[in-house]
Design a protein around this motif. Structure first.
Motif, PDB file in Angstrom:
ATOM      1  N   LYS A  77      36.983  56.604  40.828  1.00 38.74           N
ATOM      2  CA  LYS A  77      35.956  55.642  40.414  1.00 38.74           C
ATOM      3  C   LYS A  77      36.340  54.971  39.100  1.00 38.74           C
ATOM      4  N   GLU A  78      36.823  55.764  38.141  1.00 43.59           N
ATOM      5  CA  GLU A  78      37.216  55.196  36.854  1.00 43.59           C
ATOM      6  C   GLU A  78      38.395  54.239  37.010  1.00 43.59           C
ATOM      7  N   LEU A  79      39.357  54.612  37.853  1.00 45.03           N
ATOM      8  CA  LEU A  79      40.499  53.735  38.102  1.00 45.03           C
ATOM      9  C   LEU A  79      40.056  52.442  38.772  1.00 45.03           C
ATOM     10  N   ALA A  80      39.167  52.575  39.745  1.00 48.93           N
ATOM     11  CA  ALA A  80      38.669  51.391  40.445  1.00 48.93           C
ATOM     12  C   ALA A  80      37.958  50.456  39.468  1.00 48.93           C
ATOM     13  N   ASP A  81      37.168  51.012  38.548  1.00 47.69           N
ATOM     14  CA  ASP A  81      36.464  50.198  37.548  1.00 47.69           C
ATOM     15  C   ASP A  81      37.458  49.518  36.612  1.00 47.69           C
ATOM     16  N   LEU A  82      38.497  50.259  36.203  1.00 49.26           N
ATOM     17  CA  LEU A  82      39.508  49.708  35.305  1.00 49.26           C
ATOM     18  C   LEU A  82      40.254  48.556  35.971  1.00 49.26           C
ATOM     19  N   TYR A  83      40.694  48.772  37.203  1.00 49.10           N
ATOM     20  CA  TYR A  83      41.412  47.722  37.923  1.00 49.10           C
ATOM     21  C   TYR A  83      40.499  46.537  38.223  1.00 49.10           C
ATOM     22  N   ASP A  84      39.250  46.822  38.537  1.00 52.08           N
ATOM     23  CA  ASP A  84      38.294  45.748  38.806  1.00 52.08           C
ATOM     24  C   ASP A  84      38.160  44.840  37.591  1.00 52.08           C
ATOM     25  N   THR A  85      38.053  45.444  36.406  1.00 50.05           N
ATOM     26  CA  THR A  85      37.909  44.657  35.176  1.00 50.05           C
ATOM     27  C   THR A  85      39.139  43.800  34.911  1.00 50.05           C
ATOM     28  N   VAL A  86      40.315  44.415  35.004  1.00 55.02           N
ATOM     29  CA  VAL A  86      41.563  43.695  34.722  1.00 55.02           C
ATOM     30  C   VAL A  86      41.784  42.564  35.716  1.00 55.02           C
ATOM     31  N   TYR A  87      41.583  42.838  36.998  1.00 57.45           N
ATOM     32  CA  TYR A  87      41.869  41.817  38.000  1.00 57.45           C
ATOM     33  C   TYR A  87      40.822  40.708  38.038  1.00 57.45           C
ATOM     34  N   ARG A  88      39.593  41.006  37.628  1.00 52.20           N
ATOM     35  CA  ARG A  88      38.619  39.927  37.534  1.00 52.20           C
ATOM     36  C   ARG A  88      38.985  38.993  36.379  1.00 52.20           C
ATOM     37  N   LEU A  89      39.521  39.559  35.295  1.00 49.73           N
ATOM     38  CA  LEU A  89      40.009  38.713  34.205  1.00 49.73           C
ATOM     39  C   LEU A  89      41.181  37.858  34.673  1.00 49.73           C
ATOM     40  N   LEU A  90      42.088  38.459  35.444  1.00 48.94           N
ATOM     41  CA  LEU A  90      43.234  37.711  35.956  1.00 48.94           C
ATOM     42  C   LEU A  90      42.794  36.594  36.901  1.00 48.94           C
ATOM     43  N   GLU A  91      41.769  36.856  37.697  1.00 49.16           N
ATOM     44  CA  GLU A  91      41.254  35.820  38.591  1.00 49.16           C
ATOM     45  C   GLU A  91      40.728  34.621  37.787  1.00 49.16           C
ATOM     46  N   ILE A  92      39.981  34.903  36.734  1.00 45.14           N
ATOM     47  CA  ILE A  92      39.465  33.829  35.883  1.00 45.14           C
ATOM     48  C   ILE A  92      40.615  33.009  35.327  1.00 45.14           C
ATOM     49  N   VAL A  93      41.652  33.700  34.859  1.00 45.86           N
ATOM     50  CA  VAL A  93      42.803  33.032  34.251  1.00 45.86           C
ATOM     51  C   VAL A  93      43.539  32.168  35.271  1.00 45.86           C
ATOM     52  N   VAL A  94      43.788  32.710  36.454  1.00 47.93           N
ATOM     53  CA  VAL A  94      44.501  31.963  37.491  1.00 47.93           C
ATOM     54  C   VAL A  94      43.719  30.706  37.874  1.00 47.93           C
ATOM     55  N   LYS A  95      42.417  30.822  38.011  1.00 47.10           N
ATOM     56  CA  LYS A  95      41.592  29.659  38.346  1.00 47.10           C
ATOM     57  C   LYS A  95      41.686  28.587  37.262  1.00 47.10           C
ATOM     58  N   LYS A  96      41.653  29.019  36.003  1.00 43.89           N
ATOM     59  CA  LYS A  96      41.748  28.059  34.901  1.00 43.89           C
ATOM     60  C   LYS A  96      43.099  27.350  34.898  1.00 43.89           C
ATOM     61  N   ILE A  97      44.167  28.106  35.160  1.00 43.89           N
ATOM     62  CA  ILE A  97      45.507  27.511  35.178  1.00 43.89           C
ATOM     63  C   ILE A  97      45.617  26.483  36.302  1.00 43.89           C
ATOM     64  N   ILE A  98      45.110  26.817  37.474  1.00 48.10           N
ATOM     65  CA  ILE A  98      45.160  25.898  38.614  1.00 48.10           C
ATOM     66  C   ILE A  98      44.394  24.611  38.311  1.00 48.10           C
ATOM     67  N   GLN A  99      43.288  24.746  37.622  1.00 45.62           N
ATOM     68  CA  GLN A  99      42.449  23.578  37.325  1.00 45.62           C
ATOM     69  C   GLN A  99      43.022  22.698  36.214  1.00 45.62           C
TER      70      GLN A  99
END
Length: 223
Positions: A77-99
């Motif tokens: 659960k802790e790993l899933a939460d950690l990865y969820d946080t990091v990858y949601r940040l990466l998603e935001i970043v990728v979207k911004k770069i594409i735009q």
């Protein structure tokens, strides 16, 4: 020895211990004994204590009152939460770069992916991991958003042992580079779905493998 030299030595010791944790030489939940580390590194107590503090700060270790310092254990659960946080940040970043980013600004990302391919050919996991870190930091730099970069920098060190574990598992290096190529292709083509699909595959693959590793370690503790 000057304070600067002590700090440098402590940092090197912390990095070496972190790598041993990442490689599974030192296991989750294992106690980090100062006397053993002093003997192993051939140094005094002060840099060892500073190194343990660095490991605590970066999420590799935790201090338990009246018991000592231990390699930090993570539940699924802790790993899933950690990865969820990091990858949601990466998603935001990728979207911004594409735009907002032109293809001319993506040269460094392309160079890093080429270097990653070279590391795979020689099975150079440590160097490959370092390139991953550079690739992801370049993503944050491209957005120009210092707040996002700061948030990522605060938690990314906690992923180090787990990323390394997943990369050394079976054929994961080859799968990893394919995912980075997909992410880069999506960014270049301004295809959000392709880029985010590459990120999602990375996240799910890592969590699946790490779940198996945690299960194996839990069984070994019982046996």
């Amino acid at each position: 020895m000057s304070e600067f030299e002590k700090s440098t030595l402590s940092q090197k010791i912390a990095e070496e211990i972190a790598m041993r944790i990442s490689e599974g030489i030192i296991m989750q939940g294992e106690r980090l004994l100062e006397n053993d580390l002093m003997e192993g590194f051939g140094t005094s107590r002060a840099p060892i204590r500073e190194a343990l503090f660095i490991l605590e700060k970066n999420g590799f270790a935790e201090r338990i009152p009246r018991r000592g310092v231990f390699v930090k254990s993570y539940s699924k659960k802790e790993l899933a939460d950690l990865y969820d946080t990091v990858y949601r940040l990466l998603e935001i970043v990728v979207k911004k770069i594409i735009q907002n980013t032109s293809e001319n600004s993506l040269t460094k990302l392309g160079q890093l992916v080429k270097e990653m391919e070279q590391m795979i050919q020689g099975k150079k996991v440590k160097q490959y991991y370092q390139l991953i870190e550079q690739f992801q930091m370049e993503l944050f730099d491209l957005t120009g958003n210092l707040v996002l970069k700061d948030l990522y920098s605060r938690i990314v060190n906690q992923l180090t042992p787990f990323r390394y574990m997943s990369l050394t598992h079976s054929s994961n290096l080859e799968m990893s580079i394919d995912e980075y190529k997909e992410i880069l292709a999506g960014i270049k083509e301004k295809d959000e779905m392709v880029a985010l699909n590459g990120l999602h595959k990375k996240e799910m693959r890592a969590l699946y493998i790490l779940g198996k590793i945690i299960d194996k370690q839990d069984i070994s503790k019982v046996l």
